[in-house]
Design a protein around this motif. Structure first.
Motif, short mmCIF file in Angstrom:
data_model
loop_
_atom_site.label_atom_id
_atom_site.label_comp_id
_atom_site.label_asym_id
_atom_site.label_seq_id
_atom_site.Cartn_x
_atom_site.Cartn_y
_atom_site.Cartn_z
N VAL A 47 0.86 -1.18 0.00
CA VAL A 47 0.00 0.00 0.00
C VAL A 47 0.89 1.23 0.00
CG1 VAL A 47 -1.82 1.26 1.20
CG2 VAL A 47 -1.73 -1.21 1.38
N SER A 48 0.56 2.22 -0.83
CA SER A 48 1.31 3.48 -0.82
C SER A 48 0.35 4.61 -1.15
CB SER A 48 2.46 3.45 -1.82
OG SER A 48 1.98 3.23 -3.13
N SER A 49 0.76 5.81 -0.74
CA SER A 49 -0.07 6.97 -1.04
C SER A 49 0.00 7.27 -2.54
CB SER A 49 0.44 8.17 -0.24
OG SER A 49 -0.27 9.33 -0.61
N TYR A 50 -1.12 7.61 -3.12
CA TYR A 50 -1.17 7.86 -4.56
C TYR A 50 -0.43 9.15 -4.91
CZ TYR A 50 -3.09 8.92 -9.16
OH TYR A 50 -3.24 9.23 -10.48
N ALA A 51 -0.61 10.17 -4.08
CA ALA A 51 0.06 11.45 -4.32
C ALA A 51 0.15 12.21 -3.01
CB ALA A 51 -0.70 12.27 -5.37
N ASP A 52 1.15 13.09 -2.92
CA ASP A 52 1.35 13.82 -1.68
C ASP A 52 0.13 14.68 -1.33
OD1 ASP A 52 3.78 12.69 -1.39
OD2 ASP A 52 4.90 14.41 -2.18
N ASP A 53 -0.50 15.22 -2.37
CA ASP A 53 -1.65 16.09 -2.09
C ASP A 53 -2.97 15.33 -2.07
OD1 ASP A 53 -1.46 15.49 -4.71
OD2 ASP A 53 -1.87 17.50 -5.47
N LEU A 54 -2.90 14.00 -2.21
CA LEU A 54 -4.10 13.18 -2.09
C LEU A 54 -3.80 11.97 -1.18
CD1 LEU A 54 -5.50 12.99 -5.76
CD2 LEU A 54 -6.66 13.98 -3.77
N VAL A 57 -6.05 8.87 -0.88
CA VAL A 57 -6.15 7.91 -1.99
C VAL A 57 -4.92 7.00 -1.97
CG1 VAL A 57 -6.36 7.60 -4.48
CG2 VAL A 57 -7.47 9.55 -3.36
N GLN A 58 -5.15 5.72 -1.97
CA GLN A 58 -4.04 4.77 -1.83
C GLN A 58 -3.93 3.88 -3.07
OE1 GLN A 58 -5.07 2.64 1.72
NE2 GLN A 58 -4.88 4.45 3.02
N ARG A 59 -2.68 3.61 -3.43
CA ARG A 59 -2.41 2.62 -4.48
C ARG A 59 -2.20 1.28 -3.77
NH1 ARG A 59 -0.33 3.59 -9.51
NH2 ARG A 59 0.43 5.64 -8.85
N ILE A 60 -3.09 0.35 -4.02
CA ILE A 60 -3.08 -0.92 -3.30
C ILE A 60 -2.81 -2.05 -4.29
CG2 ILE A 60 -4.40 -2.49 -1.83
CD1 ILE A 60 -6.13 -0.02 -1.05
N SER A 61 -1.74 -2.77 -4.03
CA SER A 61 -1.40 -3.92 -4.87
C SER A 61 -1.89 -5.19 -4.16
CB SER A 61 0.12 -3.98 -5.08
OG SER A 61 0.45 -5.08 -5.88
N MET A 62 -2.61 -6.01 -4.91
CA MET A 62 -3.21 -7.20 -4.32
C MET A 62 -2.56 -8.46 -4.89
SD MET A 62 -5.68 -5.84 -2.46
CE MET A 62 -6.64 -7.28 -2.08
N ASP A 63 -2.34 -9.43 -4.02
CA ASP A 63 -1.91 -10.76 -4.45
C ASP A 63 -3.09 -11.72 -4.30
OD1 ASP A 63 0.65 -10.27 -5.21
OD2 ASP A 63 1.56 -10.87 -3.30
N ILE A 64 -3.45 -12.35 -5.38
CA ILE A 64 -4.54 -13.32 -5.35
C ILE A 64 -3.96 -14.63 -5.87
CG2 ILE A 64 -6.82 -13.89 -6.27
CD1 ILE A 64 -7.13 -10.77 -6.61
N VAL A 65 -3.97 -15.66 -5.04
CA VAL A 65 -3.28 -16.90 -5.39
C VAL A 65 -4.24 -18.08 -5.35
CG1 VAL A 65 -1.39 -18.45 -4.78
CG2 VAL A 65 -1.14 -16.00 -4.42
N LEU A 66 -4.32 -18.77 -6.47
CA LEU A 66 -5.07 -20.04 -6.53
C LEU A 66 -4.09 -21.16 -6.23
CD1 LEU A 66 -7.50 -21.90 -7.38
CD2 LEU A 66 -6.59 -21.77 -9.71
N LYS A 67 -4.42 -21.99 -5.23
CA LYS A 67 -3.55 -23.13 -4.89
C LYS A 67 -4.33 -24.42 -5.10
CE LYS A 67 -0.64 -22.84 -1.44
NZ LYS A 67 0.00 -22.65 -0.11
#
Lengths: 135, 103
Positions: A47-54, A57-67
């Motif tokens: 997770v990281s902030s999208y922009a300093d002035d926003l 709003v977060q940029r969220i990277s998701m891991d989805i794993v089929l096992k």
């Protein structure tokens, strides 16, 4: 519940509704319980902030794993499952419209999948990234 | 079967009677096994907790058919679920190494 956790729960709900087989369980990858294969584990990779002035709003990277285990499943079934899951995750418009329960999802980008073996278990990693904020 | 096999089989019968047997079910077959060493632990893994388990059981070869078809398949020993990870076979005995169903 944090924004990223809400996104994770949203994806768990979407995949539970659209899972390609009733035998598959969709789970929170960090939940403290044991599950039996086959399952789809959903996790927040970063997770990281999208922009300093926003900052909300977060940029969220998701891991989805089929096992799945090689001893349990037919190869064709697994291929069909992968195609079905990709189709669900690639429905960016549908998923990004699921803003509710305190979360606004602005965008959802499916980034493809990769596969790896862990002994006899095939793990199919689906990578997605979204922009979201607490509503 | 040779006389040696007959002798060893009689030894297995004695072991079965002494240690006791439990039913193992795999690939539609039910047969008796003697339970050997077992281990169990817990660790975190993608998808929650994993419970690495290992159990060794011994069956008599004459009681089981197509034993190598059981590799990687799910089974139960006395009602507990495992997966067949390895099979060592000779004329009289089959040693199954069983692991957790997620292994």
């Amino acid at each position: 519940m944090t924004a990223s956790q809400r996104v994770k729960q949203t994806i768990i709900d979407v995949l539970t509704e659209a899972k390609p087989s009733a035998s598959i369980t969709v789970v929170d990858a960090k939940q403290r319980a044991t599950y039996t294969l086959p399952f789809i584990a959903v996790d927040v990779a970063s997770v990281s902030s999208y922009a300093d002035d926003l900052p909300q709003v977060q940029r969220i990277s998701m891991d989805i794993v089929l096992k799945v285990h090689a001893g349990d499943e037919d190869d064709n079934d697994v291929e069909n499952w992968i195609a079905d899951i990709e189709a669900t995750l690639d429905g960016a418009t549908d998923i990004s419209s699921l803003s509710s329960d305190g979360i606004t999802i602005y965008s959802w980008v499916y980034g493809g999948s990769s596969q790896e073996w862990e002994e006899s278990v095939l793990m199919v990693n689906f990578n997605v990234e979204c922009l979201a904020a607490r509503a | 079967m040779s006389l040696v096999d007959d002798f060893l089989t009689s030894g297995l019968d004695a072991i079965d009677a002494t240690f006791g047997t439990v039913p193992m079910v795999c690939e539609g077959q039910t047969f008796d096994v003697v339970v050997g060493d077992s281990t169990r632990s817990y660790e975190g893994a993608m998808g929650g907790l994993a419970a690495p388990t290992s159990l060794t059981v011994t069956a008599q070869t004459a009681d089981v058919s197509s034993h190598f078809a059981m590799l990687q398949k799910r089974c139960t020993v006395d009602g507990v679920a495992y997966r067949v990870a390895q099979i060592s076979a000779d004329n009289i005995s089959l040693v199954f190494t069983l692991e957790d169903v997620n292994s």
